[in-house]
Design a protein around this motif. Structure first.
Motif, PDB file in Angstrom:
ATOM      1  N   LEU A   1       4.334   4.820   4.939  1.00  0.00           N
ATOM      2  CA  LEU A   1       3.244   4.142   4.242  1.00  0.00           C
ATOM      3  C   LEU A   1       3.623   3.911   2.780  1.00  0.00           C
ATOM      4  CD1 LEU A   1       0.391   6.517   5.476  1.00  0.00           C
ATOM      5  CD2 LEU A   1       1.126   4.408   6.550  1.00  0.00           C
TER       6      LEU A   1
ATOM      7  N   THR B   1      -0.237   2.695  -2.657  1.00  0.00           N
ATOM      8  CA  THR B   1      -1.106   1.599  -3.084  1.00  0.00           C
ATOM      9  C   THR B   1      -1.841   1.899  -4.376  1.00  0.00           C
ATOM     10  OG1 THR B   1      -2.901   2.408  -1.673  1.00  0.00           O
ATOM     11  CG2 THR B   1      -1.445   0.728  -0.744  1.00  0.00           C
TER      12      THR B   1
ATOM     13  N   GLU C   1      -1.140   3.430   1.990  1.00  0.00           N
ATOM     14  CA  GLU C   1      -1.827   2.709   3.064  1.00  0.00           C
ATOM     15  C   GLU C   1      -0.915   1.713   3.750  1.00  0.00           C
ATOM     16  OE1 GLU C   1      -6.375   1.958   2.129  1.00  0.00           O
ATOM     17  OE2 GLU C   1      -5.117   1.225   0.497  1.00  0.00           O
TER      18      GLU C   1
ATOM     19  N   THR D   1      -4.264   5.523   6.444  1.00  0.00           N
ATOM     20  CA  THR D   1      -4.361   5.858   5.022  1.00  0.00           C
ATOM     21  C   THR D   1      -4.024   7.330   4.828  1.00  0.00           C
ATOM     22  OG1 THR D   1      -6.137   4.243   4.736  1.00  0.00           O
ATOM     23  CG2 THR D   1      -5.890   5.890   3.017  1.00  0.00           C
TER      24      THR D   1
ATOM     25  N   ARG E   1      -4.032  10.259   1.787  1.00  0.00           N
ATOM     26  CA  ARG E   1      -4.462  10.622   0.435  1.00  0.00           C
ATOM     27  C   ARG E   1      -3.874  11.989   0.114  1.00  0.00           C
ATOM     28  NH1 ARG E   1      -8.713   7.189  -0.764  1.00  0.00           N
ATOM     29  NH2 ARG E   1      -9.659   6.211   1.049  1.00  0.00           N
TER      30      ARG E   1
ATOM     31  N   GLN F   1      -6.618   7.533  10.450  1.00  0.00           N
ATOM     32  CA  GLN F   1      -6.158   6.425  11.267  1.00  0.00           C
ATOM     33  C   GLN F   1      -7.312   6.041  12.185  1.00  0.00           C
ATOM     34  OE1 GLN F   1      -2.810   7.109  13.865  1.00  0.00           O
ATOM     35  NE2 GLN F   1      -2.323   4.928  13.927  1.00  0.00           N
TER      36      GLN F   1
END
Length: 144
Positions: free
Chosen positions: A102, A105, A115, A120, A122, A132
């Protein structure tokens, strides 16, 4: 007898001529052993759970890779590799022989966000929150 002797001599001659080490290589790629790399948390303390880190310099551009092992709430271990280079920063998450990469972003409130498509990640401190679709997985950095 003569045939086996000829084969043995040929094999030895082949081994002796094929074992030359070529040291020229690509001079523009420098790999540095960064076993002395120190990763710090947001509070400035040394992060003691760094598994491995490497820095590669190609044409004066540094690429840094840092590997961690995270543990899910169900006990499953996940390999996470953070890669920072001049073009982009990515995270690669490997579990069950599948790897998801990933791109970064953004950063918001001390949390780094990666992302791609419907996935995503974090990252904040020692925790990684993975989403997901409707699935949410909480991961915590751990030592092996």
């Amino acid at each position: 007898m003569r045939k086996s002797l000829l084969i043995a001599v040929s094999a030895v001659a082949l081994l002796l001529t094929s074992c030359k080490k070529n040291e020229s290589g690509n001079k523009s790629v420098i790999k540095m052993d960064s076993s002395s790399t120190v990763i710090t948390d947001n509070n400035g303390k040394i992060d003691s759970v760094t598994q491995s880190s490497s820095t590669i310099e190609v044409n004066s551009q540094k690429t840094e890779k840092t590997d961690f092992v995270y543990k899910a709430t169900d006990g499953a271990l996940v390999k996470v590799v953070f890669k920072n280079d001049p073009k982009e920063s990515t995270v690669a998450i490997t579990s069950n022989k599948k790897t998801f990469t990933l791109p970064k972003t953004g950063t918001k409130n001390g949390e780094t966000i990666y992302e791609k498509d419907d996935m995503t990640a974090r990252v904040k401190g020692d925790s990684l929150h993975l989403e997901q679709g409707n699935n949410v997985i909480e991961l915590k950095r751990t030592k092996i």
